[in-house]
Structures are given as structure tokens and as C-alpha cells.
Design an enzyme around this catalytic site. Structure first.
Site, mmCIF file in Angstrom:
data_model
loop_
_atom_site.group_PDB
_atom_site.id
_atom_site.type_symbol
_atom_site.label_atom_id
_atom_site.label_comp_id
_atom_site.label_asym_id
_atom_site.label_seq_id
_atom_site.Cartn_x
_atom_site.Cartn_y
_atom_site.Cartn_z
ATOM 1 N N ASN A 12 5.186 -7.617 1.530
ATOM 2 C CA ASN A 12 5.366 -9.079 1.576
ATOM 3 C C ASN A 12 6.107 -9.556 2.820
ATOM 4 O OD1 ASN A 12 4.129 -9.191 -0.971
ATOM 5 N ND2 ASN A 12 6.085 -8.823 -1.969
ATOM 6 N N GLU A 81 -2.576 -0.957 6.083
ATOM 7 C CA GLU A 81 -2.179 0.068 5.100
ATOM 8 C C GLU A 81 -2.267 1.479 5.680
ATOM 9 O OE1 GLU A 81 -0.706 -1.086 2.635
ATOM 10 O OE2 GLU A 81 -1.567 -3.046 2.215
#
Length: 192
Positions: A12, A81
Site C-alpha cells: 500500500n 511483485e
């Protein structure tokens, strides 16, 4: 331009938003940009998706434990990622950047919810030409440095390293080191 860059942060923090902005900026200048992510990240299927609603279909889904296979006639490769990649895949990215003059920017987490490194992130910290931290904040106002896993709204500190969020009972949050340790030792209650 041949660099391997690692941009890391907690969850986040805007990593995917930054990736999409970087893609736009390079494409606006006429560079050929491709986006990849690990197949392990199933949250947005074949897309990268930011919390603020920006999305884009990836050009490559990188399977675990397989050689990286991409178009080598590009200028920029952006990977979301990257912590889910293995050591050999990170080494391949390093070689691709140097041998084919491709700027590769990897975005990912440095550590998991147990304060342990991911294989891909650990290798990036060892060999990346540049390492940049993207900042995030804890609910207490300090810089967030760790992720916590929430199971049914309660912090957990044991379990498999990878469990993708947005599942029915699994969520993640970011905390500073002090809050992490207090939550881990039961000296603080988690409040969403």
C-alpha cells in the site's frame, strides 16, 4: 540505460501506481515499454492494478522456476511483485539488462509478514544497480517498514510466506517496527 533497479516498500505504498506512471512517461517519449509480473500474483489476474484504480494488462506473466522469456527489442521492462521471482530469474534479469541494454525496474516487497526476506527481493538487494525505497506510513504516523498479515482482522505471525490478499479472510496492513513488535508480543491491539 542498462540498469537493474529495485524499488521496494511495504504494501500500500504506491509501487504499482509508480510503475504505471513510469510506463506512461517512457511511452510518451517513444520508448518501447513492456510490463511483467509473477504468475504467483493472482490478485488482478493478467493485470497490474493499483489501489487508486489504475490498471493495465501485463505483457508477460512470469511462471515460477522458469527462465525469463521476453522480447529483447524493447527499451524498458517494468516488473511488479518482483519479490515472487527466484534468484535465478533475478540473475537473468541482470544479464538481460546488461547484454541487451534494457532498463529493468523491479517493484516489490523487501520482507514478508514475518520480517523474513523474499528470495527475489533478497537477490535484488544484492545485485541491483540502484535500490530505492518508496515510503509509506504506519497508523501511528511513523514510517512503515513492515507488513502484517491479518486473518479475520487479527494479526498473525506464522504461516506460509505467500498468501495473496483479497481473499475472504486474509488482508495485509503496514506498520512501523515498533508497532510490529508490540503487535507480535501482544502488547498492542490491532485497530483497522
Amino acid at each position: 540505460m542498462a540498469k537493474l533497479i529495485f524499488r521496494y516498500s511495504t504494501m500500500n505504498s504506491g509501487k504499482t501506481t509508480n510503475l504505471l506512471q513510469v510506463a506512461h512517461n517512457y511511452e510518451e517519449r517513444g520508448f518501447i515499454v513492456k510490463i511483467a509480473k509473477s504468475e504467483i500474483d493472482t490478485k488482478a489476474e493478467d493485470r497490474v492494478s493499483s489501489r487508486i484504480g489504475l490498471k493495465r494488462k501485463v505483457d508477460y506473466l512470469l511462471p515460477p522456476q522458469k527462465n525469463i522469456s521476453i522480447d529483447l527489442k524493447i527499451n524498458v521492462l517494468l516488473i511488479d511483485e518482483a519479490q515472487f521471482l527466484n534468484k535465478e530469474q533475478i540473475d537473468q534479469l541482470y544479464e538481460i539488462s546488461k547484454l541487451y541494454n534494457i532498463l529493468i525496474i523491479c517493484y516489490g516487497l523487501r520482507t514478508d509478514f514475518r520480517m523474513q526476506g523474499f528470495e527475489g527481493a533478497s537477490r535484488l538487494l544484492e545485485i541491483a544497480d540502484e535500490i530505492e525505497e518508496l515510503k509509506s506510513i504506519c497508523s501511528c504516523g511513523k514510517k512503515a517498514t513492515f507488513n502484517i498479515r491479518l486473518f479475520n482482522g487479527k494479526p498473525v505471525f506464522e504461516g506460509e510466506q505467500i498468501s495473496i490478499d483479497n481473499q475472504e479472510k486474509i488482508k495485509y496492513d503496514t506498520v512501523c517496527g515498533e508497532c510490529f513488535l508490540k503487535l507480535q508480543k501482544g502488547k498492542k491491539d490491532y485497530h483497522d
